[in-house]
Design an enzyme around this catalytic site. Structure first.
Site, mmCIF file in Angstrom:
data_model
loop_
_atom_site.group_PDB
_atom_site.id
_atom_site.type_symbol
_atom_site.label_atom_id
_atom_site.label_comp_id
_atom_site.label_asym_id
_atom_site.label_seq_id
_atom_site.Cartn_x
_atom_site.Cartn_y
_atom_site.Cartn_z
ATOM 1 N N ASP A 196 0.848 -1.197 0.000
ATOM 2 C CA ASP A 196 0.000 0.000 0.000
ATOM 3 C C ASP A 196 0.886 1.249 0.000
ATOM 4 O O ASP A 196 1.884 1.305 0.731
ATOM 5 C CB ASP A 196 -0.882 -0.044 1.261
ATOM 6 C CG ASP A 196 -1.951 1.031 1.268
ATOM 7 O OD1 ASP A 196 -2.421 1.414 0.187
ATOM 8 O OD2 ASP A 196 -2.340 1.463 2.376
ATOM 9 N N ARG B 281 0.583 -10.401 25.897
ATOM 10 C CA ARG B 281 -0.270 -11.367 25.194
ATOM 11 C C ARG B 281 -1.723 -11.281 25.620
ATOM 12 O O ARG B 281 -2.608 -11.659 24.861
ATOM 13 C CB ARG B 281 0.270 -12.789 25.416
ATOM 14 C CG ARG B 281 1.585 -13.014 24.691
ATOM 15 C CD ARG B 281 2.209 -14.328 25.084
ATOM 16 N NE ARG B 281 2.521 -14.367 26.520
ATOM 17 C CZ ARG B 281 3.261 -15.293 27.096
ATOM 18 N NH1 ARG B 281 3.770 -16.262 26.385
ATOM 19 N NH2 ARG B 281 3.497 -15.257 28.394
ATOM 20 N N ARG C 294 -6.687 0.757 14.044
ATOM 21 C CA ARG C 294 -5.953 1.550 15.038
ATOM 22 C C ARG C 294 -6.843 1.880 16.226
ATOM 23 O O ARG C 294 -6.401 1.879 17.376
ATOM 24 C CB ARG C 294 -5.457 2.855 14.403
ATOM 25 C CG ARG C 294 -4.476 2.629 13.277
ATOM 26 C CD ARG C 294 -4.017 3.951 12.681
ATOM 27 N NE ARG C 294 -3.139 3.692 11.541
ATOM 28 C CZ ARG C 294 -2.253 4.550 11.071
ATOM 29 N NH1 ARG C 294 -2.134 5.734 11.614
ATOM 30 N NH2 ARG C 294 -1.493 4.235 10.045
#
Ligand SMILES: [Zn+2]
Length: 318
Positions: free
Chosen positions: A81, A281, A260
């Site tokens: 992109d 995690r 985001r």
């Protein structure tokens, strides 16, 4: 992976759009595949030139191909992109990609054509397709910031000439959307009439919508309730308009900001609610699940949910 993104876009043309999700981390890669699997949708994963610099060339690409082995039924394309000429050539030579985007939209019309033409020749020789851009979106895409007053829509006649002379396989058009949190900051609205004009001049040719995240207001509210200060007046692309755009020739819809927002919300809420935790995690797992939900939902909006078996058949993948 399918070797040529344009093949997928041609199958989608006029009926649905394929979601192209921008990724920067393994959590986003896993979430994108899981979301596509939940929706039974074909998938485009895209890596920007800046994401490639952030992770190091080949790192995210290898992770995408490794994750794909966990989802063998998913048909996906890998796209560069907003590449410049050199990063397009690097991506073409790397053998990781299905397509590249050469973004020379900041240059003159003639320079944009000439640059795109050079990338098209290199890409086609290796079986990849090329997306180019004409017109100028408002907002900020990595290091390119375009002031609202500098944004302008794609001209339909120029688009036809551009495609003819550059040989590109898909064209990103400026029809009112922008990068970042304010999707209609530049020209105030989605200019559907301009999209229709472009489609009439380029019948059957896949168009691409950049700056098209939906920006759910609930995400902004939750980020800000957890200590964030993200623009409360942010405005997204209306979910009900995606399919309309697809019927007007938009075969690929780029989504970055929505990912985001989910990252910011999940991280802020996790750190607020678990002040003694340090294991990345734990929020990572939550992010993968939440991002997958969003990807699946957007695939529904784009009309590509439930198309996986059909597209696999059409491509001769059984
Ligand atoms: Zn973009």
């Amino acid at each position: 992976m399918i070797p040529n993104t344009a093949t997928l876009l041609q199958l989608a043309y006029g009926r649905f759009a394929v979601g192209a999700f921008s990724i920067n981390s393994i959590e986003q890669i896993l979430g994108a595949f899981r979301g596509a699997a939940m929706a039974a949708a074909p998938l485009i994963i895209q890596i920007s030139r800046r994401a490639r610099q952030y992770a190091g060339p080949g790192v995210l690409e290898a992770a995408v191909h490794a994750a794909a082995r966990l989802f063998p039924e998913i048909l996906f394309a890998l796209h560069l992109d907003h590449g410049d000429e050199q990063s397009c050539y690097d991506a073409i030579e790397s053998a990781f990609y299905s397509s590249v985007m050469i973004d020379a939209s900041q240059r003159s019309f003639e320079e944009n054509i000439a640059t795109t033409r050079r990338v098209v020749e290199r890409a086609h020789a290796r079986g990849l397709s090329v997306e180019a851009e004409l017109g100028r979106l408002s907002g900020k895409e990595d290091d390119i910031a375009v002031d609202q007053s500098m944004a302008f829509l794609t001209d339909a006649d120029q688009a036809a000439e551009f495609v003819e002379r550059s040989g590109c396989d898909a064209l990103a058009v400026a029809v009112g959307t922008g990068h970042g949190l304010h999707k209609f900051a530049g020209t105030g609205q989605l200019h559907l009439e301009r999209l229709i004009q472009i489609q009439q001049r380029l019948p059957g040719f896949p168009l691409v919508l950049h700056g098209a995240s939906s920006i759910p207001s609930e995400e902004i509210a939750r980020i800000n309730a957890a200590g964030g200060a993200v623009a409360p007046d942010a405005q997204g692309f209306p979910e009900t308009m995606y399919l309309l755009a697809a019927q007007r020739g938009v075969a690929k819809i780029n989504i970055d900001t929505d990912g985001r927002l989910i990252w910011a919300r999940v991280m802020r809420e996790h750190l607020r609610d678990h002040p003694a935790e340090i294991d990345l995690r734990e929020p990572g797992r939550v992010f993968v699940a939440e991002y997958a939900q969003r990807v699946a939902h957007l695939c529904q909006c784009f009309g590509c949910a439930g198309r996986l078996a059909e597209v696999r058949r059409q491509l001769g993948w059984g």
